[in-house]
Scaffold this motif. Structure first.
Motif, PDB file in Angstrom:
ATOM      1  N   GLU A 171       0.592  -1.105  -0.008  1.00 11.82           N
ATOM      2  CA  GLU A 171      -0.326   0.153  -0.186  1.00 11.82           C
ATOM      3  C   GLU A 171       0.787   1.026   0.059  1.00 11.82           C
ATOM      4  O   GLU A 171       1.669   1.334   0.610  1.00 11.82           O
ATOM      5  CB  GLU A 171      -0.940  -0.187   1.240  1.00 11.82           C
ATOM      6  N   GLU A 175      -1.536   7.333   1.157  1.00 19.08           N
ATOM      7  CA  GLU A 175      -3.680   6.899   0.919  1.00 19.08           C
ATOM      8  C   GLU A 175      -3.820   5.902   1.663  1.00 19.08           C
ATOM      9  O   GLU A 175      -4.524   6.051   2.431  1.00 19.08           O
ATOM     10  CB  GLU A 175      -3.237   5.656  -0.806  1.00 19.08           C
ATOM     11  N   GLU A 179      -7.227   6.664   3.763  1.00 14.29           N
ATOM     12  CA  GLU A 179      -8.046   5.062   4.234  1.00 14.29           C
ATOM     13  C   GLU A 179      -8.061   4.619   5.437  1.00 14.29           C
ATOM     14  O   GLU A 179      -9.241   4.757   5.579  1.00 14.29           O
ATOM     15  CB  GLU A 179      -7.595   4.030   3.725  1.00 14.29           C
ATOM     16  N   GLU A 201     -14.860  -2.215   2.538  1.00 19.36           N
ATOM     17  CA  GLU A 201     -14.526  -1.949   1.010  1.00 19.36           C
ATOM     18  C   GLU A 201     -12.995  -1.481   1.559  1.00 19.36           C
ATOM     19  O   GLU A 201     -12.054  -1.626   0.090  1.00 19.36           O
ATOM     20  CB  GLU A 201     -15.342  -0.481   1.520  1.00 19.36           C
ATOM     21  N   HIS A 202     -12.306  -1.685   2.783  1.00 13.62           N
ATOM     22  CA  HIS A 202     -10.800  -0.682   2.696  1.00 13.62           C
ATOM     23  C   HIS A 202     -10.383  -2.541   2.120  1.00 13.62           C
ATOM     24  O   HIS A 202      -9.023  -2.070   1.976  1.00 13.62           O
ATOM     25  CB  HIS A 202     -10.512  -0.506   4.204  1.00 13.62           C
ATOM     26  N   LYS A 205     -10.241  -3.373  -1.447  1.00 16.88           N
ATOM     27  CA  LYS A 205      -9.693  -2.921  -2.302  1.00 16.88           C
ATOM     28  C   LYS A 205      -8.803  -2.658  -2.238  1.00 16.88           C
ATOM     29  O   LYS A 205      -7.424  -2.478  -3.332  1.00 16.88           O
ATOM     30  CB  LYS A 205      -9.678  -0.280  -1.545  1.00 16.88           C
ATOM     31  N   TYR A 206      -7.583  -3.216  -0.670  1.00 15.97           N
ATOM     32  CA  TYR A 206      -6.651  -3.992  -0.467  1.00 15.97           C
ATOM     33  C   TYR A 206      -6.445  -5.007  -1.136  1.00 15.97           C
ATOM     34  O   TYR A 206      -5.426  -5.525  -2.167  1.00 15.97           O
ATOM     35  CB  TYR A 206      -5.732  -3.648   0.421  1.00 15.97           C
ATOM     36  N   ALA A 208      -6.906  -6.348  -3.793  1.00 11.17           N
ATOM     37  CA  ALA A 208      -7.562  -5.273  -5.711  1.00 11.17           C
ATOM     38  C   ALA A 208      -6.316  -5.873  -5.771  1.00 11.17           C
ATOM     39  O   ALA A 208      -5.716  -6.019  -7.480  1.00 11.17           O
ATOM     40  CB  ALA A 208      -8.343  -4.975  -5.340  1.00 11.17           C
ATOM     41  N   GLN A 209      -5.224  -5.199  -5.407  1.00 14.17           N
ATOM     42  CA  GLN A 209      -4.115  -4.619  -5.371  1.00 14.17           C
ATOM     43  C   GLN A 209      -3.229  -6.131  -5.412  1.00 14.17           C
ATOM     44  O   GLN A 209      -2.281  -5.800  -5.956  1.00 14.17           O
ATOM     45  CB  GLN A 209      -3.538  -3.954  -4.432  1.00 14.17           C
TER      46      GLN A 209
END
Length: 222
Positions: A171, A175, A179, A201-202, A205-206, A208-209
């Motif tokens: 991360e 950003e 978050e 959601e947090h 999102k992570y 997905a990376q």
């Protein structure tokens, strides 16, 4: 003497060495594939080889090092399945922690979380990246503390180090602080559903990376 161990002289030497090596692995001082040589570590820590040998055995039990033919003990990477499993558990346990923190946290608790984020931001601005990174890890640990569920804390405890290790690879820190500010705002509403939704959601999102980061995290150890 062993540096970096928090237990001081009251801790057995093997535990001091184990804690220091764990911390170095989680902070990236030892990357996946790094060889850990018993004799060299004993000389560095100014201890006999026995506590180092025991510490390396404990690290094997933690899954943080492995035996490699011809190379001895090396720092392990995280396989794709291990990372996937970590995310699955994080999605279950950390979302619950945020839900409970929203229900049980006080204004003082939320203020302390905010202070951690401000400290992380200040450290990042000063170029102290690792310190800022540690404070962001402390933010998640504090949420678990506020949740005040002993069984949840026990379930998360053996995962925390590996999660921190994983976070370090993936991360953007500025950003991440933003978050966490959004996550804190959700927790501070006192609405467990709002907090749980923002936490999910947090994490999503992570997660997905992950595909773009997998080679770095595994260190080529698959």
């Amino acid at each position: 003497m062993v540096e970096g161990a928090s237990g001081g002289k009251s801790q057995p030497l093997r535990e001091q060495v184990h804690e220091t090596l764990r911390q170095r692995i989680f902070e990236g001082y030892y990357v996946p594939g790094t060889r850990l040589v018993e004799r060299a570590l004993a000389e560095e820590f100014t201890v006999s080889r026995l506590p180092v040998r025991e510490a390396l055995r404990m690290l094997r039990q933690d899954g943080l090092v492995v035996e490699k033919d011809g190379r001895g003990v090396v720092v392990a990477g995280l396989s794709e399945k291990e990372v996937r499993d970590l995310f699955d558990l994080r999605a279950a346990l950390e979302v619950l922690a945020c839900r409970l923190a929203a229900e049980r946290g006080s204004r003082e608790d939320f203020a302390e979380l905010g202070e951690l984020l401000e400290a992380a931001s200040s450290q990042l601005a000063a170029g102290r990246y690792r310190t800022a990174q540690k404070i962001n890890n402390d933010f998640h640990d504090k949420v678990t503390e506020i949740a005040d569920n002993d069984l949840l804390r026990s379930a998360l405890e053996p995962l925390i180090g590996r999660l921190h290790w994983l976070f370090r690879h993936a991360e953007d820190l500025e950003e991440l602080i933003d978050e966490h500010r959004r996550l804190l705002a959700a927790i501070a509403t006192g609405d467990p559903d709002v907090a749980a939704r923002q936490s999910a959601e947090h994490i999503a999102k992570y997660r997905a990376q992950f595909p773009d980061l997998h080679a770095e995290v595994t260190g080529g150890n698959q």
